[in-house]
Design an enzyme around this catalytic site. Structure first.
Site, mmCIF file in Angstrom:
data_model
loop_
_atom_site.group_PDB
_atom_site.id
_atom_site.type_symbol
_atom_site.label_atom_id
_atom_site.label_comp_id
_atom_site.label_asym_id
_atom_site.label_seq_id
_atom_site.Cartn_x
_atom_site.Cartn_y
_atom_site.Cartn_z
ATOM 1 N N LYS A 89 0.989 -1.208 -0.050
ATOM 2 C CA LYS A 89 -0.162 0.061 -0.082
ATOM 3 C C LYS A 89 1.062 1.082 0.039
ATOM 4 O O LYS A 89 0.285 2.503 -0.458
ATOM 5 C CB LYS A 89 -0.810 -0.021 1.289
ATOM 6 C CG LYS A 89 -2.105 -0.898 1.052
ATOM 7 C CD LYS A 89 -3.263 -0.547 1.841
ATOM 8 C CE LYS A 89 -4.387 -1.412 1.390
ATOM 9 N NZ LYS A 89 -4.373 -2.963 1.741
ATOM 10 N N GLU A 111 -9.639 7.392 3.865
ATOM 11 C CA GLU A 111 -10.474 6.537 4.570
ATOM 12 C C GLU A 111 -10.050 5.109 4.823
ATOM 13 O O GLU A 111 -9.061 4.660 3.933
ATOM 14 C CB GLU A 111 -11.721 6.008 3.739
ATOM 15 C CG GLU A 111 -11.728 5.187 2.658
ATOM 16 C CD GLU A 111 -10.820 5.217 1.534
ATOM 17 O OE1 GLU A 111 -10.401 6.401 1.268
ATOM 18 O OE2 GLU A 111 -10.093 4.402 0.822
ATOM 19 N N SER A 377 1.371 -9.818 -1.208
ATOM 20 C CA SER A 377 0.994 -8.446 -1.191
ATOM 21 C C SER A 377 1.497 -7.983 0.335
ATOM 22 O O SER A 377 1.768 -6.721 0.569
ATOM 23 C CB SER A 377 -0.626 -8.191 -1.432
ATOM 24 O OG SER A 377 -1.349 -9.205 -0.606
HETATM 25 C C1 LIG Z 1 -5.325 -3.843 1.528
HETATM 26 C C2 LIG Z 1 -4.537 -5.234 1.205
HETATM 27 C C3 LIG Z 1 -5.134 -5.917 -0.019
HETATM 28 C C4 LIG Z 1 -6.295 -5.646 -0.848
HETATM 29 O O1 LIG Z 1 -6.085 -4.408 -1.661
HETATM 30 P P1 LIG Z 1 -5.838 -4.512 -3.075
HETATM 31 O O2 LIG Z 1 -6.262 -2.888 -3.238
HETATM 32 O O3 LIG Z 1 -6.715 -5.277 -3.734
HETATM 33 O O4 LIG Z 1 -4.381 -4.824 -3.128
HETATM 34 C C5 LIG Z 1 -4.485 -7.087 -0.282
HETATM 35 N N1 LIG Z 1 -3.351 -7.468 0.426
HETATM 36 C C6 LIG Z 1 -2.763 -6.748 1.626
HETATM 37 C C7 LIG Z 1 -1.604 -7.433 2.483
HETATM 38 C C8 LIG Z 1 -3.287 -5.756 1.902
HETATM 39 O O5 LIG Z 1 -3.067 -4.753 2.969
#
Ligand SMILES: *Cc1c(COP(=O)(O)O)cnc(C)c1O
Length: 397
Positions: A89, A111, A377
């Site tokens: 993020k 938000e 992610s």
């Molecule tokens: C917020 C988050 C997501 C989901 O958000 P996307 O915008 O779909 O990437 C996925 N993985 C992690 C670790 C997150 O913090």
């Protein structure tokens, strides 16, 4: 260019900017400026420098040997979990804070649902010395105490949204109300590839660093820039957009979007938008969303807060609708099993969101030696309470 946004902000029939008239000036300013700013040499130098020295990029592209043996494939993990703050993020919030500065904004609003985007925003505001206000549902403030504490530690003001279900949708409404009231000095940092144009394209471009790195890293490791498939989880879709971006027009590269099926796709407790969603407008863009016959949003459910969203970004709606990406839905239970599997087989504890992408490997028919990249992610520290409950259940059962 088949999968990029057009002049009006559409991906096929999805996207656009459906906002109240009072928001036109704010949205139009961004629409006319964002590409000039992002393409400016001065912006790129500062963005690249912060990604390298503050976020810790490039993140490794790691050949997971034992995971590869399990699936008889070559599986690489793109380690976004190693970014500062523990997930992808921050790639977006770093970029947007630099854009806000160039637009002369002094005040940042955001938000947040689970608090991950709120923390990434509070982090970059502290870095730049800008005022930061994060809107969060009153119910979420209670559920996500550690992230609320982080935001406060970083100097952000966390404002509770006390209307409706007191969750993400209500926090978004409050943030929009704030933005309407403060059109000249405030920038609204949206956390995923959702919202009115130009947000989906702007956030996708800021996350595109993920696939930009993948191409040269895979070339270094395998002598080719092209994997056979890329797998990523989709909440709003920003980590997937970043992982897919530089491969969108490479037809030989399969794209796999993994969404949350909660307790089961048709259980009534799900967030499987690609299966359950129909065309409609949410948060300023036309996309696929979960709604009833009267167009009322159906409350989504997933164990993972980051995938607990009733829509998907318009780019992903188009990729799925056009057949370019294949969607796979994963239940809470399957995600928990995959999180434990990766922890035990590679020594990496993934976020619950990410665990959905890993669980999808079980649902794919994988060719022998297939070259696959899974976008990791985020890390699982924030989810340890859920993992502990899961482990205790295994021991009892
Ligand atoms: C917020 C988050 C997501 C989901 O958000 P996307 O915008 O779909 O990437 C996925 N993985 C992690 C670790 C997150 O913090």
């Amino acid at each position: 260019m088949r999968y990029s946004v057009d002049q009006e902000g559409f991906y096929g029939v999805f996207g656009g900017a459906f906002v109240p008239e009072m928001l036109y000036p704010n949205v139009e300013e961004l629409q006319s400026e964002y590409l000039n700013i992002i393409n400016d040499v001065d912006f790129q130098e500062e963005y690249d420098d912060l990604l390298k020295n503050y976020v810790g990029r490039p993140t490794p592209l790691y050949l997971a040997k034992r995971l590869s043996e399990k699936y008889k494939a070559r599986i690489y993990l793109k380690r976004e979990d190693l970014c500062h703050t523990g997930a992808h993020k921050v790639n977006n919030t770093i970029g947007q804070i630099l854009i806000a500065q160039r637009l002369g904004k002094k005040r940042i609003i955001a938000e947040t649902g689970a608090g991950q985007h709120g923390v990434a925003t509070a982090t970059v505001c502290a870095l730049m010395g800008l005022e930061c206000i994060v809107y969060m549902g009153a119910v979420d403030i209670k559920r996500q105490a550690p992230n609320v504490a982080r935001m406060k530690m970083l100097g952000a003001e966390v404002r509770p949204a006390t209307s409706g279900s007191q969750t993400l949708k209500d926090a978004t409404n409050e943030a929009i109300r704030d933005w309407i009231g403060n059109p000249t000095d405030t920038h609204y940092i949206i956390g995923s590839v959702v919202g009115p144009h130009p947000y989906p394209d702007m956030v996708a471009r800021l996350q595109a660093i993920i696939s930009k790195e993948m191409r040269w890293q895979l070339h270094e490791a395998e002598g080719t820039e092209l994997p056979e498939r890329i797998v990523a989880c989709v909440g709003g879709g920003s980590n997937a957009a970043g992982a897919f971006y530089h491969y969108l027009n490479e037809d030989s590269v399969g794209l796999v979007s993994v969404e949350a099926a909660g307790l089961g796709i048709h259980s009534g407790e799900s967030a499987a938008t690609s299966v359950l969603g129909t065309k409609g407008i949410i948060h300023g863009s036309r996309t696929l969303l979960m709604q009833d016959e009267d167009g009322q949003i159906i409350e989504p459910y997933s164990i993972s807060a980051g995938l607990d969203y009733p829509g998907i970004g318009p780019m992903h709606a188009h990729l799925i609708d056009s057949g370019r990406a294949k969607a796979i839905s994963i239940t809470d239970k399957e995600a928990l099993e995959a999180a434990l599997m990766l922890s035990r087989i590679e020594g990496i504890i993934p976020a619950l969101e990410t665990a959905h992408a890993l669980a999808a490997l079980d649902k794919m028919s994988i060719k022998e030696n297939e070259l696959i990249i899974v976008n990791l992610s985020g890390r699982g520290d924030k989810d340890l309470a859920a993992y502990q409950t899961y482990l205790e259940g295994l021991n009892d059962g």
